[in-house]
Design a protein around this motif. Sequence first.
Motif, PDB file in Angstrom:
ATOM      1  N   LYS A 120     -32.929   7.477 -12.463  1.00  0.00           N
ATOM      2  CA  LYS A 120     -33.522   8.438 -13.389  1.00  0.00           C
ATOM      3  C   LYS A 120     -33.455   9.851 -12.794  1.00  0.00           C
ATOM      4  CE  LYS A 120     -35.797   9.129 -17.269  1.00  0.00           C
ATOM      5  NZ  LYS A 120     -35.242   8.721 -18.559  1.00  0.00           N
ATOM      6  N   GLU A 164     -30.143  11.584 -13.108  1.00  0.00           N
ATOM      7  CA  GLU A 164     -29.747  12.143 -14.404  1.00  0.00           C
ATOM      8  C   GLU A 164     -30.228  13.585 -14.564  1.00  0.00           C
ATOM      9  OE1 GLU A 164     -31.053   9.532 -17.505  1.00  0.00           O
ATOM     10  OE2 GLU A 164     -29.798   7.893 -16.793  1.00  0.00           O
ATOM     11  N   HIS A 165     -31.045  14.043 -13.639  1.00  0.00           N
ATOM     12  CA  HIS A 165     -31.597  15.396 -13.741  1.00  0.00           C
ATOM     13  C   HIS A 165     -31.204  16.278 -12.574  1.00  0.00           C
ATOM     14  CE1 HIS A 165     -34.318  14.355 -17.117  1.00  0.00           C
ATOM     15  NE2 HIS A 165     -34.155  13.155 -16.606  1.00  0.00           N
ATOM     16  N   ILE A 208     -21.216   8.047 -15.341  1.00  0.00           N
ATOM     17  CA  ILE A 208     -20.769   8.528 -16.646  1.00  0.00           C
ATOM     18  C   ILE A 208     -21.156   9.988 -16.740  1.00  0.00           C
ATOM     19  CG2 ILE A 208     -20.957   8.301 -19.142  1.00  0.00           C
ATOM     20  CD1 ILE A 208     -21.670   5.424 -18.777  1.00  0.00           C
ATOM     21  N   TYR A 258     -24.560  11.852 -16.807  1.00  0.00           N
ATOM     22  CA  TYR A 258     -25.263  11.328 -17.984  1.00  0.00           C
ATOM     23  C   TYR A 258     -25.953  10.025 -17.615  1.00  0.00           C
ATOM     24  CZ  TYR A 258     -26.249   9.901 -22.744  1.00  0.00           C
ATOM     25  OH  TYR A 258     -26.903   9.519 -23.878  1.00  0.00           O
ATOM     26  N   ARG A 259     -25.266   9.247 -16.796  1.00  0.00           N
ATOM     27  CA  ARG A 259     -25.826   7.987 -16.328  1.00  0.00           C
ATOM     28  C   ARG A 259     -25.190   7.696 -14.990  1.00  0.00           C
ATOM     29  NH1 ARG A 259     -28.551   4.083 -14.995  1.00  0.00           N
ATOM     30  NH2 ARG A 259     -28.261   1.933 -15.605  1.00  0.00           N
ATOM     31  N   VAL A 291     -26.401   1.627 -20.857  1.00  0.00           N
ATOM     32  CA  VAL A 291     -26.388   3.074 -21.039  1.00  0.00           C
ATOM     33  C   VAL A 291     -27.029   3.371 -22.395  1.00  0.00           C
ATOM     34  CG1 VAL A 291     -24.977   5.153 -20.933  1.00  0.00           C
ATOM     35  CG2 VAL A 291     -24.145   3.067 -19.896  1.00  0.00           C
ATOM     36  N   HIS A 292     -27.845   4.410 -22.444  1.00  0.00           N
ATOM     37  CA  HIS A 292     -28.533   4.754 -23.674  1.00  0.00           C
ATOM     38  C   HIS A 292     -27.884   5.995 -24.290  1.00  0.00           C
ATOM     39  CE1 HIS A 292     -32.589   5.817 -25.789  1.00  0.00           C
ATOM     40  NE2 HIS A 292     -31.748   5.229 -26.591  1.00  0.00           N
ATOM     41  N   TYR A 293     -27.444   5.868 -25.557  1.00  0.00           N
ATOM     42  CA  TYR A 293     -26.913   7.017 -26.296  1.00  0.00           C
ATOM     43  C   TYR A 293     -27.796   7.206 -27.521  1.00  0.00           C
ATOM     44  CZ  TYR A 293     -22.632   6.186 -23.580  1.00  0.00           C
ATOM     45  OH  TYR A 293     -21.725   5.997 -22.581  1.00  0.00           O
ATOM     46  N   PRO A 294     -28.889   7.963 -27.415  1.00  0.00           N
ATOM     47  CA  PRO A 294     -29.834   8.011 -28.531  1.00  0.00           C
ATOM     48  C   PRO A 294     -29.254   8.578 -29.817  1.00  0.00           C
ATOM     49  CG  PRO A 294     -30.461   9.539 -26.784  1.00  0.00           C
ATOM     50  CD  PRO A 294     -29.332   8.739 -26.259  1.00  0.00           C
ATOM     51  N   PRO A 319     -38.288   2.825 -18.830  1.00  0.00           N
ATOM     52  CA  PRO A 319     -38.207   4.218 -18.400  1.00  0.00           C
ATOM     53  C   PRO A 319     -36.819   4.846 -18.380  1.00  0.00           C
ATOM     54  CG  PRO A 319     -38.636   2.782 -16.546  1.00  0.00           C
ATOM     55  CD  PRO A 319     -38.751   1.937 -17.767  1.00  0.00           C
ATOM     56  N   MET A 320     -35.746   4.063 -18.360  1.00  0.00           N
ATOM     57  CA  MET A 320     -34.431   4.704 -18.304  1.00  0.00           C
ATOM     58  C   MET A 320     -33.937   5.142 -19.672  1.00  0.00           C
ATOM     59  SD  MET A 320     -33.146   5.305 -15.345  1.00  0.00           S
ATOM     60  CE  MET A 320     -31.371   5.362 -15.485  1.00  0.00           C
ATOM     61  N   ARG A 321     -34.677   4.854 -20.721  1.00  0.00           N
ATOM     62  CA  ARG A 321     -34.285   5.377 -22.036  1.00  0.00           C
ATOM     63  C   ARG A 321     -34.421   6.890 -22.029  1.00  0.00           C
ATOM     64  NH1 ARG A 321     -36.596   1.237 -26.646  1.00  0.00           N
ATOM     65  NH2 ARG A 321     -35.513  -0.608 -25.868  1.00  0.00           N
ATOM     66  N   LYS A 322     -33.544   7.527 -22.770  1.00  0.00           N
ATOM     67  CA  LYS A 322     -33.437   8.980 -22.656  1.00  0.00           C
ATOM     68  C   LYS A 322     -34.683   9.706 -23.157  1.00  0.00           C
ATOM     69  CE  LYS A 322     -29.251   9.490 -20.977  1.00  0.00           C
ATOM     70  NZ  LYS A 322     -28.989  10.146 -19.694  1.00  0.00           N
ATOM     71  N   TYR A 338     -37.659   9.291 -22.355  1.00  0.00           N
ATOM     72  CA  TYR A 338     -38.667   9.485 -21.320  1.00  0.00           C
ATOM     73  C   TYR A 338     -38.160  10.504 -20.316  1.00  0.00           C
ATOM     74  CZ  TYR A 338     -40.524   5.436 -23.558  1.00  0.00           C
ATOM     75  OH  TYR A 338     -41.003   4.589 -24.512  1.00  0.00           O
ATOM     76  N   THR A 339     -38.893  11.582 -20.183  1.00  0.00           N
ATOM     77  CA  THR A 339     -38.457  12.643 -19.275  1.00  0.00           C
ATOM     78  C   THR A 339     -38.769  12.249 -17.847  1.00  0.00           C
ATOM     79  OG1 THR A 339     -40.549  13.691 -19.686  1.00  0.00           O
ATOM     80  CG2 THR A 339     -38.676  14.506 -20.927  1.00  0.00           C
ATOM     81  N   LEU A 340     -38.131  12.937 -16.922  1.00  0.00           N
ATOM     82  CA  LEU A 340     -38.311  12.593 -15.515  1.00  0.00           C
ATOM     83  C   LEU A 340     -39.715  12.921 -15.054  1.00  0.00           C
ATOM     84  CD1 LEU A 340     -37.089  11.664 -12.866  1.00  0.00           C
ATOM     85  CD2 LEU A 340     -36.369  13.996 -12.466  1.00  0.00           C
TER      86      LEU A 340
END
Lengths: 414, 169
Positions: free
Chosen positions: A73, A76-77, A363, A371-372, B65-68, B147-150, B152-154
């Motif tokens: 996580k 990704e940032h 990715i 992105y991932r 991988v999540h692509y919302p 939590p790894m879904r997009k 949810y912010t860090l």
Amino acid sequence: METTAETIPFDALQDAPTQSQEVANYINELTTLNLGPTHPATHGVFQNVLQMDGEKIVSGVSTIGYIHRAFEKIAEHRPFYQITPLTDRLNYCSSPINNMGWHMTVEKLLQIEIPRRAQYIRVIAMEMARLADHLICNTILGVDTGAYSGFLYAFQQRELIYEIYEEICGSRLTTNMGRVGGMERDLNETAIRKIRQLLVEFPAMLKEMEKLFNRNRIFMDRTIDVGPITAERAMSYGFTGPNLRAAGVDYDIRVHSPYSCYNEFEFDIPIGKSGDTYDRYMVRHEEMYQSLSIIRQALDKLPTDGYHADAPHYYLPPKEEVYRNMEALIYHFKIIMGEIDAPAGEVYHAVEGGNGELGFYLISDGGRTPYRLHFRRPCYIYYQAYTEMCKGAPLSDAIAIMSSLNVIAGELDA
Amino acid sequence: MKQAISNEAALQILQARFGSDIFDGSEPYGMLTVYTKRERLIELLEFVKESPELQMNFLTDITAVHYPERAGAEFDVVYHCHSWPLNFRLRIKVSVSVDDPSVPTAVPVHLCANWLERECYDFFGIIFVGHPNLVRILNMDEMDYHPMRKEYTLEDPTRRDKVDLQFGR
């Protein structure tokens, strides 16, 4: 057939409806034992809830995640170069391998060719990391079977390796070594002198360890036929690295898909036969000789081209240039602020880590951060076989099996 | 060691068997990547494992991988298979929607899928149908989101001290 720790099926305890009365009675008489999370002999935060029949382990459940830090996580940032310190903390016994694996993944995405000298320096750093990693694993196995000398005296050589890290990158354990596009500095005179020293002292120490361990009656009794795993089972469980090679499969990414000029070196892949604790020890022991041989070859034919690629968008300019040169200042600013966009793409790159195939699945959507990013962590994947390998073994063997698998909590939990 | 089968040849073998259920083949950075339908996923994993032409004896990795923004196909579940004899890697993807994020489990084919699938469940909420023990693995059991879904912010979005307007964290 009488129900004992050996004959009861491994999953009988989870599978309540199919139990016969005899099995149910047997299970009722078992003792539940918490091994961990903070047990001194597990060398990290691991919990295993074991069902014991006297001294023998019947079944167990591993609980992991005690030091989970959400690296995927966070990644990704963060811009790409800020992810290197995260990889340090995966397998912290061999951080340079993780660092280099990550750099190579990004370089593959950016399609940067790095000079051969930089690749050779990387090989030297990675093989020293492997030495340190295997040394820790084998000496800790010694400690867990009652021999403290290795852990005490062999660590002088690990200290020397860490001194060389300091010369190469400035830090010792969590190294953050190298950059995307090469190394941050060239090998200096002190580093070369110390590597030469290592090449003399380390084999001498290994020979001494051999005398202490390899044919030691107590050590052999504690490790031979302890926690064996067949090649088929190991492959199905996703074993890679020394633990798989101990079971007799010669899969090594350095040979299978060579990266960083590994195809230019001569070395053997030691393999074991029975996949037991002794074979895992021996495979790691022999691999240390091979690593030394690779370091020697790399140092002897160290190329003379640069130590970094000509990739100003991604590789930081020298600091003195930043003060004098406009372009250098701009690039410096953009790289540090993470304003460099990477091309969109999807990359998988694997390196042979201390424990096996360390993969990075990246990715990029064309932005400044991944992105991932997924880490394929070898420990995480093979640790699921641990409770099965312990079945029928006494508790003291479970400790030896865990040490010989070299499960590193940082890599397990990411 | 060279890759002993070309990506085109491998894709043809797959298409000969699965026809239009293998689609969107591509080769990002040299690795053959195909999409399949979840109904045929396990059949495909078994086929590439047992097939004498492909011999993909090793499952390297499973992740998601999540692509919302992709309505109806929000998640990709990604399988990396590896053939050691041929040194050939194959990436298999299955798209599932956020309303029904379920795929069949691969544990009967490869034992190592067990924890990998639990990790996917833990972080993305992918349901692996038939999994022997689909519970959280790295996060605590009481957690009520993935939590790894997009979405949810860090960092905690209610914190004002971490706002960095200039460089947009």
